[in-house]
Design an enzyme around this catalytic site. Sequence first.
Site, PDB file in Angstrom:
ATOM      1  NE  ARG A 156      -3.778  -2.013  -0.378  1.00 14.42           N
ATOM      2  CZ  ARG A 156      -3.651  -2.918  -1.357  1.00 14.42           C
ATOM      3  NH1 ARG A 156      -2.710  -2.798  -2.253  1.00 14.42           N
ATOM      4  NH2 ARG A 156      -4.477  -3.925  -1.461  1.00 14.42           N
TER       5      ARG A 156
ATOM      6  CD  GLU B 189      -2.836   0.810  -4.194  1.00 16.16           C
ATOM      7  OE1 GLU B 189      -3.661   0.442  -5.047  1.00 16.16           O
ATOM      8  OE2 GLU B 189      -2.976   0.587  -2.971  1.00 16.16           O
TER       9      GLU B 189
ATOM     10  CB  SER C 230      17.815  13.973   3.480  1.00 15.49           C
ATOM     11  OG  SER C 230      18.661  13.040   4.116  1.00 15.49           O
TER      12      SER C 230
END
Length: 151
Positions: A88, A91, A114
């Site tokens: 997830r 995604e 960073s």
Amino acid sequence: MTRNEITEQIVLARLTKGLTWQELADAVGRPVVWTTSALLGQHPIPADIGKVFVDMLGLDESAIAVLAAPPMRGGLPTAVPTDPTIYRFYEALQVYGGALKELIHENFGDGIMSAINFSVDLQKKSHPSGDRVVVTFDGKFLPYDWVSADS
């Protein structure tokens, strides 16, 4: 003993002893996300903190030196994560990554966030339609600095 073997022992000992990641973090005064990540092998653990974990988890003292060594960071077992929770995040970055990149450049200039000078926090937020997961990435902005070979 390898870092992976120690990580397996840490996970087993934590479960066997009924300790939460938060309890381990509290024992050493470190953030829970950092502590969990470090104990899963993603950060070196200073020897004094490693000693606390070894004692709490009943590990062999020889683990302290291995825990303190710089780890091989990152790397998932597959190119596309298969664990549903990790997928997830993957995604979400596929959907929002381009927009986040554009907004970083628009607000900060040409550069990156960073992941070294960085912190991450996870909170649970109550919501009428179901609890929400709030993840905060806090990374220093690093501008690209193109230097010629003659400089």
